[in-house]
Design a protein around this motif. Structure first.
Motif, mmCIF file in Angstrom:
data_model
loop_
_atom_site.group_PDB
_atom_site.id
_atom_site.type_symbol
_atom_site.label_atom_id
_atom_site.label_comp_id
_atom_site.label_asym_id
_atom_site.label_seq_id
_atom_site.Cartn_x
_atom_site.Cartn_y
_atom_site.Cartn_z
ATOM 1 N N LEU A 279 0.969 -1.305 0.056
ATOM 2 C CA LEU A 279 -0.121 0.055 0.052
ATOM 3 C C LEU A 279 0.818 1.086 -0.080
ATOM 4 C CD1 LEU A 279 -3.114 1.067 0.004
ATOM 5 C CD2 LEU A 279 -2.791 0.683 2.607
ATOM 6 N N ASN A 280 1.916 1.454 0.908
ATOM 7 C CA ASN A 280 2.777 2.423 0.691
ATOM 8 C C ASN A 280 3.440 2.525 -0.251
ATOM 9 O OD1 ASN A 280 2.046 3.068 3.442
ATOM 10 N ND2 ASN A 280 3.779 1.808 4.446
ATOM 11 N N LYS B 146 0.978 4.213 -2.882
ATOM 12 C CA LYS B 146 0.987 5.462 -2.988
ATOM 13 C C LYS B 146 2.075 6.180 -3.334
ATOM 14 C CE LYS B 146 0.268 9.093 0.486
ATOM 15 N NZ LYS B 146 0.830 9.548 1.642
ATOM 16 N N ILE C 156 -2.127 6.016 -5.958
ATOM 17 C CA ILE C 156 -3.190 6.540 -5.257
ATOM 18 C C ILE C 156 -2.856 7.903 -4.483
ATOM 19 C CG2 ILE C 156 -4.345 4.397 -5.023
ATOM 20 C CD1 ILE C 156 -2.993 4.226 -2.219
ATOM 21 N N ASP D 69 -3.473 10.705 -0.914
ATOM 22 C CA ASP D 69 -3.691 10.356 0.382
ATOM 23 C C ASP D 69 -4.982 9.865 0.721
ATOM 24 O OD1 ASP D 69 -1.101 11.263 0.852
ATOM 25 O OD2 ASP D 69 -1.595 13.267 1.264
ATOM 26 N N GLN E 83 -7.022 8.314 -1.022
ATOM 27 C CA GLN E 83 -7.416 6.917 -1.628
ATOM 28 C C GLN E 83 -6.760 5.967 -0.720
ATOM 29 O OE1 GLN E 83 -6.196 7.924 -5.717
ATOM 30 N NE2 GLN E 83 -7.943 7.031 -6.383
ATOM 31 N N HIS E 84 -5.515 6.432 -0.254
ATOM 32 C CA HIS E 84 -4.618 5.329 0.637
ATOM 33 C C HIS E 84 -5.618 4.984 1.904
ATOM 34 C CE1 HIS E 84 -1.762 4.384 3.765
ATOM 35 N NE2 HIS E 84 -1.005 4.075 2.797
ATOM 36 N N SER E 85 -6.003 6.046 2.539
ATOM 37 C CA SER E 85 -6.902 5.993 3.640
ATOM 38 C C SER E 85 -8.145 5.083 3.385
ATOM 39 C CB SER E 85 -7.577 7.261 4.190
ATOM 40 O OG SER E 85 -8.398 7.200 5.163
ATOM 41 N N SER F 211 -7.004 1.529 2.777
ATOM 42 C CA SER F 211 -6.676 0.857 4.059
ATOM 43 C C SER F 211 -7.785 0.260 4.889
ATOM 44 C CB SER F 211 -6.003 1.910 4.990
ATOM 45 O OG SER F 211 -4.696 2.215 4.390
#
Length: 157
Positions: free
Chosen positions: A85-86, A89, A94, A96, A98-100, A103
């Motif tokens: 995921l990191n 990003k 993606i 910030d 979309q990262h959230s 998650s």
């Protein structure tokens, strides 16, 4: 009706079951543009079938699998969900926000797999929205945007 199922007064309980079950929600309009042999398309078809057949935990596990497959497709395997995921990003796939959201969708799948959580319809709708958005953005819109630009007349200098 099953004669052994009765209410407190001994009256039979009547239930109705429809086959096939009603759709939880239809495939998105763009779904048929995906390659039918692609593993992510196959997983998505299974997710929609699980949704239609009242299998919420399997649905959340499948969404988790799709998200992982997308990340690995784009950035390779970085050893863990957090690592993937990191990298997803940091490589710009993606934002910030979309990262959230991703998650949260991943956590729903983790909770079903590791903690026996049965997701609510609302949780599944949100996780499916997130997943469909990522698939649409990375695999459908990008291609169509590039094709659309090719047909524009050039700027006059």
């Amino acid at each position: 009706m099953f004669s052994e199922e009765t209410d407190d007064e001994g009256r039979p309980l009547v239930t109705e079951t429809y086959y096939p079950p009603a759709l939880f929600r239809p495939h998105p309009k763009w779904f048929n543009q995906l390659d039918t042999e692609w593993h992510i398309t196959i997983l998505l078809k299974e997710i929609y079938a699980a949704l239609q057949n009242s299998a919420p935990a399997l649905t959340s596990m499948g969404l988790r699998a799709v998200i992982e497959a997308i990340m690995i497709d784009k950035v390779g395997d970085n050893g863990s969900f957090a690592g993937n995921l990191n990298k997803f990003k940091s490589d710009g796939f993606i934002s910030d926000v979309q990262h959230s959201a991703l998650s949260a969708a991943l956590e729903l799948g983790h909770a079903s797999i590791h903690r026996g959580h049965i997701p609510s319809e609302f949780q599944l709708e949100i996780a499916l929205d997130i997943t469909e958005n990522i698939v649409h953005g990375l695999y459908v819109i990008g291609h169509h945007a590039q094709e659309s630009v090719k047909s524009l007349p050039p700027r006059k200098t």
